[in-house]
Design an enzyme around this catalytic site. Structure first.
Site, PDB file in Angstrom:
ATOM      1  N   LYS A   1       4.816 -14.074   6.153  1.00 32.43           N
ATOM      2  CA  LYS A   1       5.220 -15.058   5.146  1.00 32.43           C
ATOM      3  C   LYS A   1       6.739 -14.929   4.985  1.00 32.43           C
ATOM      4  O   LYS A   1       7.268 -14.735   3.884  1.00 32.43           O
ATOM      5  CB  LYS A   1       4.471 -14.775   3.828  1.00 32.43           C
ATOM      6  CG  LYS A   1       4.638 -15.838   2.755  1.00 32.43           C
ATOM      7  CD  LYS A   1       3.824 -17.100   3.024  1.00 32.43           C
ATOM      8  CE  LYS A   1       4.114 -18.149   1.955  1.00 32.43           C
ATOM      9  NZ  LYS A   1       3.420 -19.418   2.194  1.00 32.43           N
TER      10      LYS A   1
ATOM     11  N   ASP B   1      -0.806 -18.206   5.244  1.00 29.16           N
ATOM     12  CA  ASP B   1      -1.609 -19.245   4.568  1.00 29.16           C
ATOM     13  C   ASP B   1      -2.116 -20.272   5.586  1.00 29.16           C
ATOM     14  O   ASP B   1      -3.280 -20.670   5.570  1.00 29.16           O
ATOM     15  CB  ASP B   1      -0.832 -19.914   3.422  1.00 29.16           C
ATOM     16  CG  ASP B   1       0.612 -20.231   3.783  1.00 29.16           C
ATOM     17  OD1 ASP B   1       1.060 -19.809   4.867  1.00 29.16           O
ATOM     18  OD2 ASP B   1       1.303 -20.911   2.994  1.00 29.16           O
TER      19      ASP B   1
ATOM     20  N   TYR C   1       0.814  -1.216   0.000  1.00 34.15           N
ATOM     21  CA  TYR C   1       0.000   0.000   0.000  1.00 34.15           C
ATOM     22  C   TYR C   1       0.851   1.272   0.000  1.00 34.15           C
ATOM     23  O   TYR C   1       0.305   2.369  -0.024  1.00 34.15           O
ATOM     24  CB  TYR C   1      -0.926   0.015   1.218  1.00 34.15           C
ATOM     25  CG  TYR C   1      -2.127  -0.870   1.049  1.00 34.15           C
ATOM     26  CD1 TYR C   1      -1.980  -2.252   1.080  1.00 34.15           C
ATOM     27  CD2 TYR C   1      -3.393  -0.352   0.858  1.00 34.15           C
ATOM     28  CE1 TYR C   1      -3.067  -3.083   0.925  1.00 34.15           C
ATOM     29  CE2 TYR C   1      -4.490  -1.180   0.702  1.00 34.15           C
ATOM     30  CZ  TYR C   1      -4.318  -2.539   0.739  1.00 34.15           C
ATOM     31  OH  TYR C   1      -5.403  -3.363   0.588  1.00 34.15           O
TER      32      TYR C   1
ATOM     33  N   ASP D   1      -5.684  -6.585   5.227  1.00 42.27           N
ATOM     34  CA  ASP D   1      -6.850  -6.273   4.392  1.00 42.27           C
ATOM     35  C   ASP D   1      -7.619  -7.557   4.085  1.00 42.27           C
ATOM     36  O   ASP D   1      -8.835  -7.640   4.275  1.00 42.27           O
ATOM     37  CB  ASP D   1      -6.346  -5.613   3.097  1.00 42.27           C
ATOM     38  CG  ASP D   1      -7.495  -5.228   2.190  1.00 42.27           C
ATOM     39  OD1 ASP D   1      -8.496  -4.719   2.699  1.00 42.27           O
ATOM     40  OD2 ASP D   1      -7.384  -5.451   0.965  1.00 42.27           O
TER      41      ASP D   1
END
Ligand code: ATP
Length: 332
Positions: free
Chosen positions: A171, A204, A124, A228
């Site tokens: 991640k 995940d 972003y 988000d």
């Protein structure tokens, strides 16, 4: 009590749910003076830009705003109003409590989650360029400074509100440098809070675990884009976007807004669920010290949901925005 608060009604269903939230707040805190300013697609028509300077000035003056969803016109060279507002006012934390509500049918019971989303960096940051034709690079920005102030806020909030378990979401197995930095800094901050249990989890793996059973989780702390996506997933766990409130908070300013967007498919029909923004307004009242008013609003919302007599279409009922708002006001 006499406060000024900026009101940004927004686009799509924004004006409808904002009007509902204002009516509820006025019923518990009649001293609030609303300073109404337009942002989003509606502001383009009147000001030629989706984020007129007056909007930022108004929030700087009142310090606090209640905001409906704002649409960013596609393909006209405008950047996102929501992102620009968060960056201009350094609203570096997005806080989204997600909890099971009475009377709302869901797959899981007793969900009590809090999603903390870093609000100024990640993808972003808006740093995109086309080094050669047909190839676009997007920079995923992660800094020690932003990660530290964000993690510090989250842990201070947990300490104050009595939350005892944090998962740092990442991640870092793939984005070793960027998420690695975020994790290192957040763990360092966590070491100042030994009474709060900290663990980390791959995004995940977390998605799958939440869908199977969200109950072992409490506070989830993560970067911008993960936050988000995960906010919408978590909203789905407790009954949908019409219910989940949110706050964007920085050191000086705070803007309260629902997780949902402008929902153009139902805009103007008077059928949008105003609860997400009404609960965002309750968070706002708590933020400005009106704890009693905040608790009354939250209780009234829960009672209306539990009774199930005035529910909007997304909750399986046929009430209008006005009817569910009237019902909430009656319960105050
Ligand atoms: P944006 O790009 O601004 O996020 P969007 O249409 O992609 O907009 P949302 O506006 O969040 O995403 O809405 C997704 C769907 O959820 C909408 O099509 C709408 O039907 C439903 N929805 C969202 N908010 C509400 C609400 N407050 N009341 C009822 N339905 C809602």
């Amino acid at each position: 009590m006499d406060y000024a608060i900026t009101l940004i009604p927004g686009d799509g269903i924004g004006p409808e749910v904002s009007e509902a939230a204002v009516r509820v707040v006025d019923a518990v805190c009649p001293g609030i003076r609303w300073r109404r300013v337009d942002a989003g697609a509606s502001a383009v028509e009147t000001h030629g830009t989706p984020l007129p300077e007056g909007v930022i000035e108004a929030v700087r003056e009142t310090r606090v705003a209640l905001k409906g969803p704002c649409t960013t016109p596609v393909g006209k060279g405008f950047s996102s109003v929501n992102v620009a507002l968060r960056q201009a006012l350094e609203l570096y934390v997005s806080l989204r409590p997600v909890d099971t509500l009475p009377g709302v049918k869901t797959h899981h019971e007793d969900v009590q989650l809090v999603v903390f989303r870093e609000n100024t960096e990640g993808l972003y940051a808006g740093m995109e360029h086309e080094p050669v034709e047909g190839v676009v690079e997007s920079l995923r920005m992660v800094s020690e400074h932003a990660s530290r102030r964000f993690a510090k806020f989250a842990y201070e909030w947990c300490r104050f509100e009595g939350h005892r378990k944090v998962h740092l979401v990442h991640k870092a197995s793939i984005m070793k440098l960027s998420d690695g930095l975020f994790l290192d800094v957040a763990r360092e901050v966590a070491s100042d809070y030994p009474f709060i249990e900290t663990d980390d989890i791959l995004i995940d793996h977390l998605c799958m675990s939440l869908v199977l059973d969200p109950t072992p989780f409490d506070v989830l702390v993560m970067e911008n884009l993960f936050g988000d996506l995960l906010s919408d997933l978590c909203a789905g766990l407790v009954g949908g976007l019409g219910l989940v409130p949110g706050a964007n908070i920085g050191d000086r300013y705070a803007v309260f807004e629902a997780v949902h967007g402008s929902a153009p498919d139902i805009a103007g029909k008077g059928i949008a669920n105003p609860i997400a923004l009404i609960r965002s307004a309750a968070m706002m009242l708590k933020h400005i010290g009106e704890r009693d008013g905040s608790a009354r609003v939250e209780r009234a919302v829960r009672t209306v949901l539990e009774k199930g007599e005035a529910l909007t279409g997304d909750l399986g009922g046929s009430a209008t925005t006005r009817q569910i708002t009237d019902a909430i006001i009656r319960e105050l």
